[in-house]
Design an enzyme around this catalytic site. Structure first.
Site, PDB file in Angstrom:
ATOM      1  N   THR A 225       1.622  -9.441  -3.755  1.00 40.68           N
ATOM      2  CA  THR A 225       1.646  -8.796  -5.070  1.00 40.68           C
ATOM      3  C   THR A 225       2.848  -7.861  -5.169  1.00 40.68           C
ATOM      4  O   THR A 225       3.094  -7.059  -4.269  1.00 40.68           O
ATOM      5  CB  THR A 225       0.335  -7.989  -5.266  1.00 40.68           C
ATOM      6  OG1 THR A 225      -0.755  -8.885  -5.113  1.00 40.68           O
ATOM      7  CG2 THR A 225       0.287  -7.329  -6.630  1.00 40.68           C
ATOM      8  N   CYS A 308      17.421   7.833  18.495  1.00 45.32           N
ATOM      9  CA  CYS A 308      16.514   8.404  19.477  1.00 45.32           C
ATOM     10  C   CYS A 308      15.416   7.389  19.763  1.00 45.32           C
ATOM     11  O   CYS A 308      14.591   7.110  18.913  1.00 45.32           O
ATOM     12  CB  CYS A 308      15.908   9.681  18.937  1.00 45.32           C
ATOM     13  SG  CYS A 308      15.020  10.589  20.176  1.00 45.32           S
TER      14      CYS A 308
END
Ligand code: PMP
Length: 363
Positions: A225, A308
């Site tokens: 959807t 990181c």
């Protein structure tokens, strides 16, 4: 929630007020754009209006635009949906690098530009048509890639050219015909739209295997959807992208101020054409981690070139591909300006960074 000085527009932009208003309006009611009833059909017409806006932004036809959940999904759709040998540049976003299957990698030069001679040699050596992915503007350095030239080379060898243009609209002109691309990725939240919306331009006549199977949404090219509110917000952001301010003067003044404070500064990609809003720089002895934390405490949000992962700060693959030494890559921070940035914010960054720098020198 906004840091007092937000200078991390390449990570995400604050949503534009007109975008937010349009989305709130949609969220007030039920909106399944595939429903036959009038409420559904009104939602459908808003989705199609947004499709026309996004198409106009890049000189495409509305039928060439496939809405996705963002640039990551658009990139995966290309890399999983085109059945050709894959060639990607060394500075692509992780959503390209991670989705590619056993790709050949095009090197970049010291200024951050893809090496077109290498690309041509690779394609000649392959002897079969390839899917080549070269981004339009790099998210870390802002370096603008020679996509039109890459497209000519790829087409001469019978292949397809995809460009991840997530960072480009509103900053440089983007025209799919002038660039000659077959496929192009866009992201709403890099232009003042909402997160979770993106698009893939698919040149007329090309068919891709869908990534998401299910309902027949998006002309059977993507099941699921439609996120009507996000798509409508994307459309408004696309309409407003043309009004984006030219930030190069402000960025250049910022770099001049930083250089005055620290003559040994390195600005990565400064020798190549760059987006006017982006600056990636560092000085010896001041790690990106230290600079980021110190600036954050002073109310300034910027980011590091390093990613990181699992607790360890890894140097940026983009800078390493440019031949930057590991230690220097760990010192690089990225400042990216945008539609709400003021000269006072840039002055605040320059003054604050100079304080952090002087502290490091004195230590
Ligand atoms: N490509 C580039 C060049 C990007 O900068 C980003 C966002 N950092 C993405 C892809 C991923 O975009 P999204 O968040 O819409 O999935």
């Amino acid at each position: 929630m906004r840091a007092s000085t937000y200078l991390d527009y390449n990570a995400t932009q604050p949503i534009k007020p007109a975008v937010r208003d349009a989305m709130i309006d949609i969220l007030a009611g039920p909106t399944n754009a595939s429903s036959i009833h009038q409420i559904g059909q009104r939602a459908r017409s808003r989705v199609e209006q947004a499709r026309a806006s996004v198409a106009a932004l890049i000189g495409a036809r509305p039928g060439d635009i496939l809405f996705t959940s963002g640039a990551t999904e658009a990139n995966a759709t290309v890399l999983r949906g085109v059945g050709l040998r894959q060639v990607v540049s060394a500075i692509e976003h992780p959503s390209i690098r991670a989705a590619a299957t056993n790709p050949m990698v095009i090197p970049v030069d010291g200024s951050g530009l893809v090496d077109l001679d290498s690309l041509d040699r690779m394609l000649a050596g392959l002897g079969e048509p390839a899917l080549v992915s070269v981004m339009l503007a790099n998210n870390e350095t802002g370096v603008i890639q020679p996509v039109a030239e890459a497209a000519r080379i790829v087409h001469a060898r019978g292949g397809l050219l995809h460009s991840d243009a997530a960072q480009a609209p509103g900053r440089i002109p983007v025209d799919v015909a002038a660039l000659g691309v077959d496929l192009m990725t866009l992201s709403a939240h890099k232009m003042g739209g909402p997160q979770g919306a993106g698009a893939l331009f698919i040149r007329d006549g090309l068919t891709l295997a869908p990534l998401l199977l299910g309902g027949g949404q998006e002309q059977r090219r993507r099941g699921g959807t439609e996120n009507v509110a996000a798509i409508v917000g994307f459309g408004v952001a696309a309409d407003l992208a043309a009004e984006s301010p030219d930030l190069a003067e402000l960025r250049d003044a910022m770099e001049a101020g930083l250089t005055q404070a620290a003559p040994e500064i390195t600005v990565h990609g400064a020798l190549a054409p760059r987006l006017g809003n982006t600056s990636c720089f560092g000085v010896p002895g001041l790690s990106a981690e230290t600079a980021l934390i110190a600036l954050d405490l002073m109310g300034i949000a910027v980011s590091s070139g390093a990613a990181c992962s699992s607790g360890a700060v890894e140097p940026s693959p983009v800078l390493l591909a440019m031949g930057v030494a590991q230690a220097t890559a760990r010192e690089a921070i990225r400042v990216s300006l945008g539609w709400a940035t003021t000269p006072a914010e840039v002055d605040h960054l320059v003054e604050s960074w100079a304080i952090v720098y002087r502290r490091t020198k004195a230590a």
